[in-house]
Design an enzyme around this catalytic site. Structure first.
Site, mmCIF file in Angstrom:
data_model
loop_
_atom_site.group_PDB
_atom_site.id
_atom_site.type_symbol
_atom_site.label_atom_id
_atom_site.label_comp_id
_atom_site.label_asym_id
_atom_site.label_seq_id
_atom_site.Cartn_x
_atom_site.Cartn_y
_atom_site.Cartn_z
ATOM 1 N N GLU A 104 0.882 -1.168 0.000
ATOM 2 C CA GLU A 104 0.000 0.000 0.000
ATOM 3 C C GLU A 104 0.910 1.205 0.000
ATOM 4 O OE1 GLU A 104 -1.710 3.072 0.234
ATOM 5 O OE2 GLU A 104 -1.516 2.762 2.401
ATOM 6 N N CYS A 148 -1.905 8.492 3.434
ATOM 7 C CA CYS A 148 -1.907 8.010 2.055
ATOM 8 C C CYS A 148 -3.206 8.354 1.347
ATOM 9 C CB CYS A 148 -1.676 6.505 2.023
ATOM 10 S SG CYS A 148 -2.943 5.549 2.884
#
Length: 490
Positions: free
Chosen positions: A252, A286
């Site tokens: 990720e 993120c």
């Protein structure tokens, strides 16, 4: 506040200090540099000890029943809940986020402990399928083995625990490396698992900088690598793992996330959600909102409202209950963000709200929230190292003005990344169009890009991930689906 004593790596059921001559580092309080959190040492040689301990423990641990393994999770939950206030203060002190965010993060860990042993367990239940008379097919899920978990600084308790919990529950053993920016959060997690009474070697912790992570990822006895962090580091992790075809790798790696604001949007909802999406955790997420794409007829009204809300953001020390936004995590991060803000001007963006360092009365890495504007669609090729295309990872957002939804979707897709897109509209048809056409793994309707749920999978496309979503789908990453055709001979 006093410095926290460093206990060392946690290997084979006990804390072990690195050998003499190991590298030494200091964990800062990014909001009060005069009061460091503590000193720590690290040595990549500890990685082999940790992995070997995990390998030895795997056989006995995987043979235990799910009910037995669940018991340890329940004990860990009780410990975490009892020490939640202490843990929240530590997260805020070491990472810099405000206390309300740290408390919410711990609540998510507790919720993960509940959902992992309830809803998520249903994903990998054994199933039986008749084939012919006397013959059945059966699908089972077996643990993979030793799981290496490399977690980031920004949500250090939840993003680590969201991988550790399912890995342990489903019979794997773990070697966990926290960010070198939050080593004492990692130490707290290890202490809680130790107190929960896990058997020796089932959970292990190695501390340190990038060299420790590289050693862990490349170790031949690791079966799964789960990495959360930047694309620059994640791509190197993937390269290292590719040398070991047996390893499953889940990545990720960030985003350049968009919020599309249509002319029929609810203004109050759109403004509240885009401000929190852009500046929560000082933009160090993120899934933070990097770009707000606004349709031209409402652009001026939206920009005025957005700037009013940004101007009211209270910046302060993490433990200050009046603060909404804390400092950036390090001086290196602050300088990197400042570099992007300088580049924004050179790339033709108008400055609607100047960034710059902020003095809140303490020596720290404080930066004011900034806002930039671009009035035309960027036609230049994607380019690394630019404000336009890179993930800034700080308290900044770029607003783009477009003529219609066609341009908005095209601009959203003009990115190396594909993590989150949000659309603000009253029209379900517009939302469903974005669902079909947006090149993102997560797509929200009238909700900030930072919204997420532990009961949903989490992962992105392009540079944001490698099609191994975690979150609710974590059990699939740490188990092996095993098919059997069976004829019982009695």
């Amino acid at each position: 506040m006093n410095m926290i004593p460093f206990k060392g790596d946690f290997i084979d059921g006990r804390f072990v200090l690195p050998r003499a001559g190991s590298e030494r580092a200091v964990s800062e309080d990014p909001g009060d540099l005069d009061r460091p959190v503590g000193e720590f040492t690290f040595d990549e040689a500890a990685v082999d000890d940790a992995v070997q301990a995990a390998r030895r423990a795997f056989g006995p641990w995987s043979k235990r029943s799910t009910k037995e393994r669940t018991g340890y999770l329940i004990r860990f939950r009780h410990i975490l809940k009892a020490r939640a206030s202490e843990f929240a203060r530590l997260i805020s002190r070491e990472m810099g986020k405000v206390l309300s965010e740290s408390k919410a993060e711990i609540a998510r860990v507790l919720a993960k402990l509940d959902s992992a042993r309830r809803e998520e367990a249903d994903l990998i239940r054994s199933t039986v399928h008749p084939i012919e008379r006397g013959v059945v097919g059966r699908l089972r899920f077996r643990p993979r083995g030793v799981v290496a978990i490399l977690s980031p600084f920004n949500v250090p308790a939840y993003l680590a625990s969201a991988q550790i919990i399912p890995a342990l529950l489903h019979g794997n053993t773990v070697v966990y490396k926290p960010s070198e920016l939050t080593p004492f959060v990692g130490q707290f997690i290890a202490s809680a698992w130790k107190e929960a009474g896990l058997p020796k070697g089932v959970f292990n912790l190695v501390q340190g900088a990038g060299v420790v992570g590289q050693t862990l990822v490349s170790h031949s006895n690791v079966d799964v690598v789960i990495f959360t962090g930047s694309w620059a580091v994640g791509s190197k992790v993937q390269e290292q793992v590719s040398r070991h075809p047996h390893k499953l790798c889940a990545l990720e790696m960030g985003g350049k996330n968009s919020a599309i604001v249509c002319r029929d949007a609810d203004f109050s909802v759109a403004l509240d959600e885009t401000v929190s999406g852009a500046y929560l955790t000082t933009g160090q997420r993120c899934n933070a909102t990097s770009r707000i794409i606004v349709e031209e007829p409402i652009a001026n009204r939206f920009i005025d409202g957005f700037l009013r809300r940004v101007n009211s953001i209270a910046i302060g020390y993490s433990q200050d209950l009046n603060a909404w936004m804390g400092p950036l995590v390090s001086e290196k991060t602050l300088k990197r963000v400042e570099g992007y803000l300088t580049r924004a001007r050179a790339e033709g963006f108008e400055v609607l709200r100047e960034g710059g360092r902020f003095d809140c009365g303490r020596k720290g890495h404080y930066l004011k929230p900034s806002v930039h504007l671009r009035r035309h669609f960027p036609n230049e090729p994607l380019q690394d190292g630019t404000y336009t295309d890179d993930e800034v990872f700080g308290p900044d957002v770029a607003i783009y003005i477009v003529r219609n939804l066609d341009e908005a979707i095209a601009l959203n897709n003009r990115s190396h990344y594909g993590l989150v897109a949000s659309i603000f509209t009253k029209s379900k048809a517009k939302f469903e169009r974005v669902l079909r056409e947006a090149e993102n793994g997560l797509i929200h309707w009238n909700a900030a890009t930072t919204r997420s749920s532990g009961r949903l999978p989490f992962g992105g496309l392009k540079r944001s991930g490698n099609d191994r979503p975690v979150g609710f789908f974590s059990p699939y990453v740490c188990t092996i689906p095993t098919s059997s055709v069976e004829r019982a001979l009695l």
